[in-house]
Design a protein around this motif. Structure first.
Motif, mmCIF file in Angstrom:
data_model
loop_
_atom_site.group_PDB
_atom_site.id
_atom_site.type_symbol
_atom_site.label_atom_id
_atom_site.label_comp_id
_atom_site.label_asym_id
_atom_site.label_seq_id
_atom_site.Cartn_x
_atom_site.Cartn_y
_atom_site.Cartn_z
ATOM 1 N N GLN A 88 -20.848 -61.667 -55.870
ATOM 2 C CA GLN A 88 -19.955 -62.836 -55.857
ATOM 3 C C GLN A 88 -18.625 -62.495 -56.512
ATOM 4 N N ALA A 89 -18.657 -61.760 -57.603
ATOM 5 C CA ALA A 89 -17.411 -61.385 -58.280
ATOM 6 C C ALA A 89 -16.552 -60.508 -57.384
ATOM 7 N N ASP A 90 -17.178 -59.562 -56.669
ATOM 8 C CA ASP A 90 -16.413 -58.699 -55.751
ATOM 9 C C ASP A 90 -15.795 -59.534 -54.639
ATOM 10 N N THR A 91 -16.544 -60.539 -54.142
ATOM 11 C CA THR A 91 -16.005 -61.406 -53.088
ATOM 12 C C THR A 91 -14.776 -62.155 -53.573
ATOM 13 N N LEU A 92 -14.839 -62.669 -54.804
ATOM 14 C CA LEU A 92 -13.691 -63.394 -55.360
ATOM 15 C C LEU A 92 -12.509 -62.468 -55.569
ATOM 16 N N ARG A 93 -12.779 -61.258 -56.056
ATOM 17 C CA ARG A 93 -11.673 -60.305 -56.243
ATOM 18 C C ARG A 93 -11.015 -59.972 -54.905
ATOM 19 N N ASN A 94 -11.839 -59.737 -53.903
ATOM 20 C CA ASN A 94 -11.278 -59.406 -52.588
ATOM 21 C C ASN A 94 -10.422 -60.553 -52.050
ATOM 22 N N HIS A 117 -18.809 -68.651 -60.183
ATOM 23 C CA HIS A 117 -17.821 -67.829 -60.878
ATOM 24 C C HIS A 117 -16.404 -68.263 -60.499
ATOM 25 N N TYR A 118 -15.495 -67.949 -61.390
ATOM 26 C CA TYR A 118 -14.067 -68.219 -61.185
ATOM 27 C C TYR A 118 -13.307 -66.930 -61.443
ATOM 28 N N ALA A 119 -12.474 -66.525 -60.459
ATOM 29 C CA ALA A 119 -11.653 -65.318 -60.594
ATOM 30 C C ALA A 119 -10.193 -65.739 -60.692
ATOM 31 N N TYR A 120 -9.448 -65.100 -61.577
ATOM 32 C CA TYR A 120 -8.026 -65.420 -61.719
ATOM 33 C C TYR A 120 -7.278 -64.175 -62.138
ATOM 34 N N ARG A 121 -5.986 -64.201 -61.876
ATOM 35 C CA ARG A 121 -5.143 -63.054 -62.188
ATOM 36 C C ARG A 121 -4.822 -63.037 -63.679
ATOM 37 N N GLN A 122 -4.917 -61.836 -64.268
ATOM 38 C CA GLN A 122 -4.583 -61.659 -65.679
ATOM 39 C C GLN A 122 -3.796 -60.360 -65.805
ATOM 40 N N GLY A 123 -2.462 -60.498 -65.932
ATOM 41 C CA GLY A 123 -1.614 -59.310 -65.925
ATOM 42 C C GLY A 123 -1.633 -58.672 -64.556
ATOM 43 N N GLN A 124 -1.910 -57.376 -64.491
ATOM 44 C CA GLN A 124 -1.992 -56.663 -63.222
ATOM 45 C C GLN A 124 -3.403 -56.649 -62.644
ATOM 46 N N ILE A 126 -7.561 -58.594 -62.252
ATOM 47 C CA ILE A 126 -8.237 -59.829 -61.871
ATOM 48 C C ILE A 126 -9.442 -60.007 -62.790
ATOM 49 N N GLN A 127 -9.510 -61.151 -63.451
ATOM 50 C CA GLN A 127 -10.590 -61.459 -64.376
ATOM 51 C C GLN A 127 -11.583 -62.398 -63.694
ATOM 52 N N VAL A 128 -12.877 -62.124 -63.832
ATOM 53 C CA VAL A 128 -13.929 -62.961 -63.260
ATOM 54 C C VAL A 128 -14.825 -63.445 -64.390
ATOM 55 N N GLU A 129 -15.090 -64.772 -64.420
ATOM 56 C CA GLU A 129 -15.934 -65.334 -65.458
ATOM 57 C C GLU A 129 -16.696 -66.513 -64.879
ATOM 58 N N PRO A 130 -17.810 -66.888 -65.524
ATOM 59 C CA PRO A 130 -18.575 -68.050 -65.036
ATOM 60 C C PRO A 130 -17.744 -69.314 -65.123
ATOM 61 N N TYR A 164 -4.814 -79.876 -65.171
ATOM 62 C CA TYR A 164 -4.842 -78.827 -66.189
ATOM 63 C C TYR A 164 -6.199 -78.138 -66.160
ATOM 64 N N LYS A 165 -6.186 -76.816 -66.030
ATOM 65 C CA LYS A 165 -7.425 -76.031 -66.014
ATOM 66 C C LYS A 165 -7.525 -75.316 -67.350
ATOM 67 N N SER A 166 -8.468 -75.746 -68.159
ATOM 68 C CA SER A 166 -8.558 -75.243 -69.532
ATOM 69 C C SER A 166 -8.949 -73.766 -69.590
ATOM 70 N N SER A 167 -9.689 -73.277 -68.592
ATOM 71 C CA SER A 167 -10.154 -71.884 -68.646
ATOM 72 C C SER A 167 -9.015 -70.888 -68.566
ATOM 73 N N ILE A 168 -7.900 -71.293 -67.956
ATOM 74 C CA ILE A 168 -6.741 -70.388 -67.870
ATOM 75 C C ILE A 168 -5.519 -70.951 -68.573
ATOM 76 N N ASN A 169 -5.693 -72.136 -69.173
ATOM 77 C CA ASN A 169 -4.614 -72.768 -69.944
ATOM 78 C C ASN A 169 -3.363 -72.932 -69.087
ATOM 79 N N ALA A 170 -3.540 -73.490 -67.907
ATOM 80 C CA ALA A 170 -2.420 -73.640 -66.987
ATOM 81 C C ALA A 170 -2.676 -74.818 -66.065
ATOM 82 N N VAL A 171 -1.568 -75.319 -65.460
ATOM 83 C CA VAL A 171 -1.649 -76.412 -64.495
ATOM 84 C C VAL A 171 -1.675 -75.815 -63.087
ATOM 85 N N VAL A 172 -2.585 -76.289 -62.238
ATOM 86 C CA VAL A 172 -2.722 -75.749 -60.889
ATOM 87 C C VAL A 172 -2.876 -76.894 -59.896
ATOM 88 N N ILE A 173 -2.649 -76.557 -58.645
ATOM 89 C CA ILE A 173 -3.042 -77.391 -57.500
ATOM 90 C C ILE A 173 -4.049 -76.578 -56.696
#
Length: 773
Positions: A88-94, A117-124, A126-130, A164-173
């Motif tokens: 699942q993490a590889d699928t999200l990264r892809n 799982h939730y994948a998001y960009r962190q610097g250069q 991709i971080q994956v976490e539950p 507001y998404k607390s896991s990444i401390n940012a506002v998203v749509i």
């Protein structure tokens, strides 16, 4: 004498009075007309800018929706396997790697025990976490909402408001869609996030006037605006609050405003007058594909500013009418000066101040003996794209000035004239008799001068190289050219130079290039007429199962029916169709004809597609939607031409994945010709290999061809692919095909292409040559 003088004065006074009155009326009418024209032009500019940016935002929405749907399909495939967080993490990264404009993505399943799982960009990276507990609750709510919708689900119903998404401390749509199993039951949720900071940067790229601001209102009327980056924070917040207070969503639902532009009926642009403090704005807004509101606010003073110089000019002209003689004298001078200005502008390029193409055409009509050089800068488009159009203008102006000085200083260019042509071209007119031997040294020096010219832009050196087409009035082995024929002849020579990657080419009428162009034009007209009259049709060649000797497939081949009802092979018109941009229309015609013919048949049928077809997004969407709407995917085989080279694997594979999702099979056509890349077979998930006729036709007497075919068959068997032999033109070749273990065969020994379906096999008794296109 006195009465005569008085009469003359009266007449002059009347004439002056009429002249003043006429001048005032003309000036007023001209000013009114110019104001209306300028206002219309300004409104059109704002409309064009608005829709260009709306299209950009909608394109992002569309890509984001495609990415989410792709993630949902991948999430559905994961349901078939045991829950594996790493998979699942590889699928999200892809998913994030395939769509760089997305910030994060999630996969969540309703079934307890399934990891989310939730994948998001962190610097250069991709971080994956539950997925957090709060996010689990939000996903559950969205899942229940989407599951309750009846298909077809509108895209706007799948987008969220900004949160507001607390896991990444940012506002998203976010854009969310259901994960379904093979039976279509909703079992989970796939979601893609668009970062609010990215949205603000997107709308901040809108430029109309210096005071213009852009905004994007989400479903809850939250404003993501370019004003977020403004220097005056208090003023910016005041303007943002004033826009949100307008409740534009509600206005569109309750009381739609008049449509300003109907260029896009799906998202008509609306206009609203708006005031913040004492400053007036014109707001232009429209709903986006995702159901948000995109808009721009343009200060009314900046819209009206274009009219101020015009009004000032009219005022100055009217103030010149102080006295009768001054008015008459000033007007005569003004008219003469204006006429000269217009004549100068008509024949002068405003950037380089050189005579332009119109001046060249006028001069050529008076030319009897001369030579014309047409100079084109190589890679000038790249300079414009990379450095900007200001840099391109600087390069042209600098080059024109340097060339003019070079021509003035060189004796071999004495009497020449330099002209500015459209885009990145310059022309040099050289009087007198010249031939190739005389001009070649001068051309070589001229090209060297251009290559050594130092042009800098923003501390960067801009290298220049040029191609030149030359036409001379005197032709050695053909009729001499007239002055008016020099420009089209030089154009042809320039095209030949660029096509052949040569520095310069002399036009030679004896080579018949002009006649070739004429034949291409005639052929293009015939091809257009054939398309309009539905004379582009499909022929069908049977493909036999070698073991059962039964016809199980057909290949659909394009033919043009000429004016006499005879079929014309594609070798006579496909290359021309690509040159005149009719190739897409032919492909669409073949798709429609083939699917219509086999809609009520149970046998499979194949359609040839080139890489050009697959890389055309509009055509690819049309092919997929047509196959899907007719529910023939299980019987369609798309043949990709291997001989054309497949380089853009990502785009080609995207089409293949969409086709396979409908049940279509993929074949590599003409395998074994030219550069046969076995990597194509593995990377493109191929089902069939069609061995090219250049190998099959030699199976009787060429051991090397037998060895190559045997290797291809063994390779295909190990990968689980089927093989098809092309150009099986005799029973002897068919026997060789059977001995090699090739599963299917087509060619003259089986049946030639025909407008009707061949259902019975007729094997030739002798080696009769056949063709397949």
């Amino acid at each position: 004498m006195l009465p005569v003088k008085r009469a003359i004065m009266v007449l002059l006074s009347l004439l002056v009075g009429l002249f003043l009155l006429g001048s005032w009326l003309i000036a007023s009418l001209n000013l009114e007309f110019a104001e209306n024209a300028m206002g219309t032009l300004r409104e059109r500019q704002i409309t064009d800018t608005f829709y260009a940016n709306l299209d950009r935002i909608n394109a992002h929405h569309r890509l984001m929706e495609q990415s989410t749907r792709g993630l949902a399909r991948a999430g559905g495939l994961l349901l078939r396997n045991p829950a594996d967080p790493a998979t699942q993490a590889d699928t999200l990264r892809n998913a994030l790697q395939d769509f760089p404009d997305s910030y994060g993505s999630s996969l969540w399943y309703r079934e307890p025990g399934r990891p989310a799982h939730y994948a998001y960009r962190q610097g250069q990276g991709i971080q994956v976490e539950p997925v957090s507990a709060d996010e689990q609750q939000r996903l559950t709510t969205w899942f229940q909402r989407l599951r309750g919708l009846q298909p077809p689900i509108e895209p706007a119903q799948q987008w969220t408001a900004a949160y507001y998404k607390s896991s990444i401390n940012a506002v998203v749509i976010s854009h969310a869609t259901l994960i379904r199993d093979a039976q279509g039951r909703p079992l989970g949720l796939a979601m893609t996030d668009w970062l609010a900071d990215d949205i603000i940067r997107t709308v901040s790229r809108v430029e109309v006037t210096p005071g213009t601001f852009a905004f994007l209102l989400d479903h809850d009327n939250r404003n993501l605006s370019s004003l977020s980056d403004a220097a005056d924070v208090d003023r910016a917040q005041q303007m943002i609050n004033s826009v949100t207070a307008l409740q534009l969503h509600q206005r569109l639902q309750d009381q739609p405003l008049p449509i300003i532009s109907s260029r896009q009926l799906a998202s008509p642009m609306q206009q609203l007058r708006h005031q913040v403090d004492e400053q007036h704005y014109s707001l232009f807004y429209s709903p986006t594909r995702a159901g948000m509101i995109f808009g721009i606010g343009v200060p009314q003073t900046e819209i009206d500013a274009v009219l101020t110089p015009m009004r000032d000019s009219s005022t100055r002209i009217q103030l010149l009418a102080g006295t009768v003689m001054l008015i008459i004298s000033a007007l005569i001078l003004y008219l003469v000066a204006g006429t000269l200005r217009q004549l100068r502008n008509l024949y002068t390029d405003p950037l380089t101040h050189l005579p332009n193409r119109e001046r060249l055409l006028a001069d050529l009509r008076k030319t009897h003996t001369a030579s014309l050089l047409l100079l084109n800068l190589d890679a000038f488009k790249e300079i414009n794209d990379f450095y900007g159009h200001q840099c391109g203008d600087h390069v042209i102006a600098t080059l024109a000035e340097a060339l003019q000085q070079h021509l003035n200083e060189r004796a071999d260019w004495r009497g020449s004239r330099l002209y500015r042509m459209p885009a990145d071209e310059l022309a040099i007119w050289l009087p007198g008799h010249h031939n190739q031997e005389q001009l070649t040294p001068a051309l070589t020096r001229l090209l060297g001068f251009i290559s050594n010219l130092e042009i800098r832009w923003q501390e960067q050196d801009i290298p220049l190289h040029a191609s030149i087409g030359v036409a001379c009035c005197n032709q050695r082995e053909a009729q001499d050219l007239s002055g008016e024929q020099l420009l089209p002849a030089a154009n042809i020579a320039l095209e030949l130079a660029r096509a052949g990657n040569e520095s310069f080419v002399f036009y030679d009428a004896s080579r018949g290039v002009r006649e070739g162009y004429e034949q291409n034009l005639i052929g293009a007209n015939r091809l257009r007429a054939a398309l309009e009259e539905q004379r582009i049709v499909a022929f069908f060649q049977p493909i036999m199962d070698v073991s059962s000797r039964r016809i199980e497939k057909y290949e659909c081949l394009v033919r043009m029916i000429d004016e006499h009802g005879e079929p014309v092979s594609p070798i006579h018109f496909l290359d021309l169709a690509k040159k005149v941009r009719l190739y897409r229309a032919i492909t669409r015609c073949m798709i429609d004809s083939a699917i219509e013919r086999f809609a009520d048949q149970r046998c499979s049928f194949s359609i040839n597609l080139s890489c050009e077809d697959l890389l055309d997004p509009e055509l690819a969407d049309y092919i997929i939607s047509t196959v899907e709407s007719h529910a023939v995917g299980q019987r369609v085989i798309f043949e990709i031409l291997e001989s054309e080279g497949i380089e853009n694997y990502a785009a080609v594979r995207q089409f293949i994945d969409r086709a396979k999702a409908l049940g279509c099979l993929i074949a590599i056509d003409d395998f074994g010709t030219g550069y046969s890349n076995f990597e194509h077979l593995m990377r493109l998930n191929v089902d069939l290999i069609k061995i090219d006729g250049s190998l099959i036709r030699q199976l009787e007497d060429n051991p090397t061809a037998v060895t190559l075919c045997r290797g291809i068959v063994q390779f295909a068997e190990e990968l689980g692919m089927q093989t098809v032999a092309e150009f099986v033109h005799s029973p002897a070749v068919l026997k060789k095909v059977e001995e090699l273990g090739i599963q299917f065969a087509q060619g003259a020994a089986i049946g030639m292409p025909s407008a009707s379906l061949i259902t019975e096999i007729s094997v030739l008794d002798a080696d009769e040559p056949g063709t397949r296109s």
